[in-house]
Design a protein around this motif. Structure first.
Motif, short mmCIF file in Angstrom:
data_model
loop_
_atom_site.label_atom_id
_atom_site.label_comp_id
_atom_site.label_asym_id
_atom_site.label_seq_id
_atom_site.Cartn_x
_atom_site.Cartn_y
_atom_site.Cartn_z
N LEU A 78 0.79 -1.32 -0.24
CA LEU A 78 0.19 -0.02 -0.21
C LEU A 78 1.14 1.05 0.20
O LEU A 78 0.48 2.09 -0.08
N ARG A 79 2.04 1.78 0.52
CA ARG A 79 2.73 2.23 0.50
C ARG A 79 2.56 3.39 -0.29
O ARG A 79 2.38 4.60 -0.10
N PHE A 80 2.51 3.23 -1.76
CA PHE A 80 2.64 4.48 -2.56
C PHE A 80 1.31 4.18 -3.33
O PHE A 80 1.38 4.57 -4.87
N ARG A 81 0.24 3.50 -2.71
CA ARG A 81 -0.82 3.01 -3.31
C ARG A 81 -2.14 3.31 -2.35
O ARG A 81 -3.33 3.41 -2.04
N GLN A 82 -2.01 4.38 -1.07
CA GLN A 82 -2.60 4.61 -0.37
C GLN A 82 -4.26 5.27 -0.70
O GLN A 82 -5.19 5.11 0.21
N GLU A 83 -3.48 6.31 -1.67
CA GLU A 83 -4.85 7.53 -1.95
C GLU A 83 -6.10 6.46 -1.44
O GLU A 83 -5.83 5.47 -3.02
N GLY A 84 -6.62 6.60 -1.34
CA GLY A 84 -7.98 6.36 -1.69
C GLY A 84 -8.53 4.90 -0.38
O GLY A 84 -9.58 4.46 -0.78
N THR A 85 -7.38 4.11 -0.23
CA THR A 85 -7.37 2.86 0.67
C THR A 85 -8.27 3.13 1.99
O THR A 85 -7.93 4.07 2.29
N VAL A 86 -8.68 2.12 2.72
CA VAL A 86 -8.78 2.14 4.16
C VAL A 86 -7.93 1.03 4.57
O VAL A 86 -8.63 0.06 3.98
N LEU A 87 -7.30 1.43 5.74
CA LEU A 87 -6.59 -0.28 6.84
C LEU A 87 -6.89 0.28 7.65
O LEU A 87 -7.24 1.37 8.39
N SER A 88 -6.91 -0.76 8.22
CA SER A 88 -7.53 -1.14 9.70
C SER A 88 -6.19 -2.06 10.08
O SER A 88 -5.86 -3.13 9.35
#
Length: 346
Positions: A78-88
Motif C-alpha cells: 500500500l505504501r505508494f498506492r494508499q490514496e483512497g484506501t482504508v486500512l485497519s
C-alpha cells in the motif's frame, strides 16, 4: 452465469457515523502472513496489488498475523498506492522479540513467523504504543480503523478475560477515543470471533465498527439478535470476517480454525444441495448473503494468491436468482428474521 472478474463492481458503504467509506468487498491479511501454510512474500504483495488493481479499497491486518509479517507485507503493497484506501489494524497484543522458537510463550499456527511473541495488554499505554508500533511496521503515515483484538472468553477464558477487560474499561477505550479525537484514526471498534463480547462493549460507550468473524454467515446467524439489531440502533457497522467459516463453506472440512464437527458438515451439505439446484457455487452465496443486513458494510475474505482472489471475484459477480434465497428460507437453513438479498426476510 458468471461475469468476468474484471467486470466486478464494488459499491461503497459508510462505516458507522464516520466519514469513511469502504468497498463492500475487502481483503483480510491473516492468510497472507502464512497461517497453516506458507505464502511467499512476493505472492502476498501480488495479492494485495491485484486487489488494488481491481478497485478494492479496504484492507485489514494485525500485529498478531505472523507476529508482524502481515503488517510489513500490506504496508509494502500500500505504501505508494494508499490514496483512497482504508486500512485497519488492531491493538491488544504487543510484540516482544524472541531469539528462538523455544522462547515463545504461546502456541501458534504461523509458518515462519517473524521473531516476536505476543504480550496481551489492553491498557491505555499499550494501546498508544501498539498504534505507534503498527505505523512503524506498516511504514505508512496513517491507520484509519483501530480494532481491539481478540478480547473475550473465547481467547482468554472467563477468569483470564476479567483483568484484561478491566484494562480496556479503565484505559484502553479512552486511548482509542483520544486517538480518534486527535484525528490520528477515523474509527474504533473490536475484532473478535464472539458476538457476546461486543454486547458488553456497548456498555463501555459508542463504537464505529466491529469486525466479527464467522458469526454472521450463510452457515451461522447466531449474532442476528440481539447483536446486529443493536448495531442498527447504535449506528455501528459490521465487517463480516470469515465469510466461509474458516473454509467450511469452501469444502475444506475446516471450521473455526479446526476440523469441522459432523453437524457443521451436515449443514454445509444441506446448503450446498440448495445452491446446486440453482447452479450457484456455495462460495458465491456465502459471499453475497451477509450484505443484505443493513448493519453490514463489508465482506472480508482472506485470499492467499491473486488466483484465489480472482476466484472470489468470480463468486462476487455471480448472478444469484431470488428463488435461491427463498428456497433456503423455506428449508429453514437460515434463521427466522434474517434479511435476504432478494429484499425479503426469512
Amino acid at each position: 452465469m458468471n461475469k468476468s472478474a474484471s467486470a466486478a463492481t464494488f459499491p461503497k458503504r459508510r462505516v458507522g457515523q464516520t466519514a469513511l467509506e469502504v468497498t463492500t468487498l475487502g481483503l483480510g491479511g491473516a492468510t497472507l502472513a502464512s497461517i497453516f501454510k506458507a505464502v511467499p512474500d512476493d505472492q502476498a504483495r501480488a495479492t494485495v496489488k491485484r486487489a488494488l488493481d481491481m478497485g478494492i479499497t479496504y484492507y485489514d491486518t494485525a500485529p498478531q498475523y505472523g507476529f508482524g509479517r502481515s503488517e510489513h507485507l500490506i504496508g509494502d503493497a500500500l505504501r505508494f498506492r494508499q490514496e483512497g484506501t482504508v486500512l485497519s489494524t488492531k491493538v491488544g497484543r504487543l510484540l516482544r522479540p524472541v531469539r528462538s522458537e523455544v522462547d515463545r510463550k504461546y502456541e501458534h499456527n504461523w509458518v515462519n513467523p517473524f521473531p516476536f511473541d505476543q504480550v496481551y495488554d489492553y491498557s491505555y499505554d499499550a494501546v498508544m504504543r501498539s498504534f505507534e508500533d503498527s505505523l512503524q511496521r506498516l511504514g505508512l503515515p496513517k491507520i484509519d480503523i483501530l480494532y481491539v483484538h481478540d478480547i473475550g472468553v473465547m481467547t482468554h477464558g472467563v477468569e483470564g478475560n476479567k483483568p484484561l477487560w478491566k484494562q480496556l474499561e479503565t484505559g484502553g477505550y479512552r486511548a482509542l477515543n483520544e486517538l480518534k479525537r486527535a484525528g490520528l484514526i477515523s474509527a474504533i471498534g473490536l475484532g473478535v470471533n464472539e458476538w457476546e463480547v461486543l454486547m458488553d462493549a456497548f456498555e463501555l460507550g459508542d463504537w464505529d465498527v466491529f469486525l466479527l468473524a464467522g458469526r454472521y454467515t450463510l452457515l451461522e446467524q447466531t449474532s442476528l439478535d440481539p447483536f446486529l439489531t443493536t448495531c442498527v440502533k447504535r449506528q455501528a457497522s459490521i465487517v463480516v470476517g470469515g465469510p466461509f467459516n474458516g473454509g467450511a463453506l469452501m469444502g475444506t472440512g475446516m471450521w473455526n480454525y479446526a476440523k469441522a464437527p459432523e453437524h457443521i458438515v451436515k449443514r454445509v451439505h444441506e446448503l450446498e444441495a440448495v445452491c446446486k439446484k440453482f447452479n450457484v457455487p456455495i462460495g458465491a452465496a456465502a459471499l453475497q448473503f451477509p450484505l443484505a443486513h443493513p448493519a453490514v458494510c463489508n465482506i472480508l475474505p482472506g485470499p492467499k494468491s491473486p488466483e484465489e482472489l480472482d476466484g472470489i471475484l468470480d463468486w462476487w459477480s455471480t448472478d444469484i436468482p431470488d428463488a435461491l434465497w427463498e428456497a433456503l428460507a423455506d428449508a429453514k437453513l437460515v434463521a427466522p428474521g434474517t434479511p435476504l438479498p432478494n429484499g425479503k426476510v426469512a
